[in-house]
Design a protein around this motif. Structure first.
Motif, PDB file in Angstrom:
ATOM      1  N   ARG A   1      -7.109   1.820 -10.826  1.00  0.00           N
ATOM      2  CA  ARG A   1      -6.228   1.705  -9.471  1.00  0.00           C
ATOM      3  C   ARG A   1      -4.932   2.100  -9.663  1.00  0.00           C
TER       4      ARG A   1
ATOM      5  N   GLY B   1      -3.515   5.053  -7.480  1.00  0.00           N
ATOM      6  CA  GLY B   1      -2.766   4.326  -6.384  1.00  0.00           C
ATOM      7  C   GLY B   1      -1.387   4.944  -6.256  1.00  0.00           C
TER       8      GLY B   1
ATOM      9  N   PHE C   1       4.521  -0.846   4.007  1.00  0.00           N
ATOM     10  CA  PHE C   1       3.787  -0.160   2.940  1.00  0.00           C
ATOM     11  C   PHE C   1       4.606   0.503   1.911  1.00  0.00           C
TER      12      PHE C   1
ATOM     13  N   ARG D   1       0.389  10.279   2.951  1.00  0.00           N
ATOM     14  CA  ARG D   1      -1.008   9.864   3.382  1.00  0.00           C
ATOM     15  C   ARG D   1      -1.961  11.038   3.482  1.00  0.00           C
TER      16      ARG D   1
ATOM     17  N   SER E   1      -5.263  11.100   1.527  1.00  0.00           N
ATOM     18  CA  SER E   1      -6.788  11.049   2.178  1.00  0.00           C
ATOM     19  C   SER E   1      -7.622  12.068   2.206  1.00  0.00           C
TER      20      SER E   1
ATOM     21  N   ASP F   1     -11.646  -0.345  -4.237  1.00  0.00           N
ATOM     22  CA  ASP F   1     -10.883  -1.066  -3.276  1.00  0.00           C
ATOM     23  C   ASP F   1      -9.449  -0.724  -2.922  1.00  0.00           C
ATOM     24  N   LEU F   2      -9.030   0.528  -3.042  1.00  0.00           N
ATOM     25  CA  LEU F   2      -7.692   0.766  -3.379  1.00  0.00           C
ATOM     26  C   LEU F   2      -6.751   0.240  -2.140  1.00  0.00           C
ATOM     27  N   ARG F   3      -7.507   0.315  -0.874  1.00  0.00           N
ATOM     28  CA  ARG F   3      -6.463  -0.198   0.133  1.00  0.00           C
ATOM     29  C   ARG F   3      -6.092  -1.732   0.012  1.00  0.00           C
ATOM     30  N   SER F   4      -7.343  -2.516  -0.334  1.00  0.00           N
ATOM     31  CA  SER F   4      -6.681  -4.029  -0.703  1.00  0.00           C
ATOM     32  C   SER F   4      -5.858  -4.040  -1.961  1.00  0.00           C
ATOM     33  N   TYR F   5      -5.999  -3.269  -2.900  1.00  0.00           N
ATOM     34  CA  TYR F   5      -5.017  -3.505  -4.340  1.00  0.00           C
ATOM     35  C   TYR F   5      -3.876  -3.020  -3.763  1.00  0.00           C
ATOM     36  N   LEU F   6      -3.456  -2.068  -3.177  1.00  0.00           N
ATOM     37  CA  LEU F   6      -2.089  -1.703  -2.924  1.00  0.00           C
ATOM     38  C   LEU F   6      -1.516  -2.434  -1.843  1.00  0.00           C
ATOM     39  N   GLY F   7      -2.294  -3.284  -1.129  1.00  0.00           N
ATOM     40  CA  GLY F   7      -1.838  -4.089   0.096  1.00  0.00           C
ATOM     41  C   GLY F   7      -1.329  -5.567  -0.852  1.00  0.00           C
TER      42      GLY F   7
END
Length: 592
Positions: free
Chosen positions: A181, A185, A396, A404, A408, A421-427
């Motif tokens: 991550r 990330g 963000f 982005r 992407s 689950d990179l989106r949750s981790y970065l959040g």
């Protein structure tokens, strides 16, 4: 500047582990090509590789001071720019050298770990205190010098780089989901050292190891404070600080130079250095074959560097050298291996890493110390994302917002993408970072939002670039100093409201106002341009061919979607090649 390593064990006799200690120390030879030294007693063993910069004959390490209750021994990397003032404070001590290393060690004997509060500089050092049987590890406030440790069952291993720790059989090369991550990330999370079981000594912290365990204390962090100076006084204060910082950071007993890109940051350092020195400043810049003549503006870079570099060199009358690189040397797999080995982690920036390595290598033939304009954009608000209304409104990481499209690309293998689950981790990482930011009484929402953006860059982004700078420079034995990371300047500008940082309607207004009297008009008016990247289509053709030649069964395709080579862009190709090279060199165990 040096490389340090060591081992503390409370259940074995480390005087019998000399071979392992020497192996750990030898991994740091590139960081310290001038000398090597080791020291050990029953519970502690320290190793040091030296790059001699100050007091060439007298600064040998590990440095030991005997006391009635046990030896106090230090291995030290970096520079304390205020060592002469500290030496005056310690004038009643009996010094045996003229080095800043001894000043720091004597300071520890006088003030204990609180010596960190008195230091101005870049440093990572470890002190074995034989009086208490404790190891004290201290890192500079901004994280300019790298510092890693690896807890063991009965103590700790430590080093300037992970490779020093991995030379000890107790350390295992394992990468888990948290490390991956961190890799994908592009955010520097606190303490995360990428390798499972390993940690970083956080910037501005003191880590103490004893038989009872490991404890950490923060001695410095960015704090929000009221700014009461006017715009005019703020500009004057920035200039006063820069004059003092450059003066301090030019002190060396070896040849010095500056890195010159033609941007506001490096040009300011170059011009101020020119005012400080009696001889012409030696300056260096990187360029690419045909780039100046065939440059095409893009979203990131509106102008080529070379014309501005030459304007500054002529204006300041520097002794200037352009290091011109072609596509073949930049795409060379052997260069990629050197870069990956230097970084230990495949968090690369493609040709920008390779060109930086080659620039530093060329400089090292003529100078041992270089001053860089690194980190001014994070401090003064120079990046494009600081000025983008959409980014300003979005909760963000700002640099990821502008990247982005690159992020992407069809890069990550599907199974790994699901596991990370990179989106949750970065959040979650973003939320924890924002929670650290103090708010000044009466600060309006927009001003506070810009403070948050500044904090994120100074604690979660700049450390990535500082690590890159350190690894590429120390891989060739070059000490690169970063005047803009002086903590006094960082604190002052961080607390200057955004309206002052943009008082002339442009980026980095405070720096421009503070340095415009010593710069050519062309540079004062130039729009921000990042570190250069080659535009040669032959470079892209080279890496496309190399990526397509990776065997289908290569372990890199457990991390990268194989289809990405055909459908992704240049970033994907460079990332795939870097990861494949890293897997070939380190052969880590992957756990996800």
């Amino acid at each position: 500047m040096c490389g340090i390593t060591g081992w503390v064990s409370y259940r074995r006799n480390l005087t019998r582990e000399q071979e392992t200690l020497e192996a750990m120390t030898e991994t740091m030879s590139c960081r310290g090509p001038d000398a090597a030294g080791t020291w050990s007693e029953t519970n502690a063993a320290l190793g040091h590789r030296r790059l001699a910069v100050i007091d060439l004959p007298g600064g040998a390490q590990p440095m030991r001071v005997p006391t009635p209750d046990g030896d106090v021994v230090m291995v030290y990397s970096g520079e304390a720019y205020n060592f002469t003032e500290l030496r005056d404070e310690l004038s009643d001590e009996q010094f045996f050298s003229d080095s800043d290393t001894e000043v720091v060690l004597r300071g520890y004997l006088r003030w204990g770990p609180a010596v960190a509060d008195r230091l101005n500089g870049m440093y990572a050092f470890a002190i074995w205190d034989g009086r208490t049987k404790e190891l004290v590890m201290i890192r500079d406030r901004m994280g300019i010098k790298p510092f890693y440790f690896y807890p063991t069952a009965d103590g700790v291993l430590f080093g300037s780089e992970p490779k020093a720790i991995f030379a000890n059989p107790l350390a295992k090369r394992v990468v888990d989901v948290d490390g991956l991550r961190e890799l994908f990330g592009f955010v520097k999370s606190p303490r995360n050292a990428f390798w499972q079981g390993m940690q970083e000594v956080e910037p501005g912290t003191i880590v103490t190891v004893s038989a009872g365990g490991i404890r950490t204390r923060t001695y410095w962090r960015l704090e929000a404070k009221q700014h009461t100076d006017s715009v005019e006084d703020s500009v004057l204060r920035v200039r006063e600080l820069l004059d003092d910082i450059v003066r301090r950071q030019l002190i060396a007993d070896v040849p010095r130079c500056v890195l010159l890109s033609g941007g506001l940051d490096s040009s300011a350092i170059t011009a101020l250095a020119g005012q400080q020195l009696d001889e012409p400043v030696r300056s260096f810049a990187v360029d690419f074959v045909g780039q100046a003549e065939n440059f095409q503006p893009d979203e990131m870079r509106a102008t080529p560097d070379t014309p501005y570099v030459h304007d500054v060199a002529d204006h300041v009358k520097t002794d200037h050298t352009d290091i011109v690189l072609d596509h073949g040397v930049l795409s060379d797999p052997e260069l990629r291996r050197k870069v990956v080995t230097a970084r230990d982690i495949p968090n690369g920036l493609g040709d920008m890493d390779g060109s930086l390595y080659l620039l530093f290598k060329a400089i090292r033939g003529k100078s041992t110390v270089a001053l860089s304009g690194e980190s001014a954009d994070e401090i003064f608000g120079g990046y494009k994302q600081f000025h983008d209304p959409e980014v300003q409104r979005t909760d963000f990481f700002p640099w990821l917002m502008l990247a982005r499209d690159m992020m992407s690309e069809p890069l990550i293998a599907p199974g790994l993408a699901e596991a990370m689950d990179l989106r949750s981790y970065l959040g979650d990482t973003y939320a924890s970072a924002v929670a650290e930011v103090d708010r000044v009484d009466g600060e309006d929402d927009f001003t506070h939002r810009m403070r948050v953006m500044s904090y994120l860059h100074l604690t979660r982004f700049v450390r990535i670039l500082l690590d890159r700078k350190d690894r590429m420079s120390m891989a060739v034995g070059l000490e690169v100093r970063v005047p803009f990371c002086d903590h006094r300047l960082v604190e002052y500008v961080y607390n200057t409201p955004w309206s002052m940082k943009t008082y002339d309607g442009r980026e980095k207004s405070l720096l421009r106002g503070a340095a415009k009297d010593v710069l050519p008009e062309s540079v004062v008016k130039r729009v921000k341009s990042p570190y250069p990247s080659t535009q040669d289509p032959l470079y892209l053709a080279d890496i496309e061919q190399q990526a397509k030649a990776i065997p289908a069964g290569h372990p890199v395709f457990s991390l990268i979607d194989h289809n990405a080579i055909a459908t992704g862009g240049r970033h994907t190709l460079e990332r795939t090649l870097t990861l494949a090279t890293w897997l070939d060199i380190y052969q880590p165990e992957m756990v996800f």
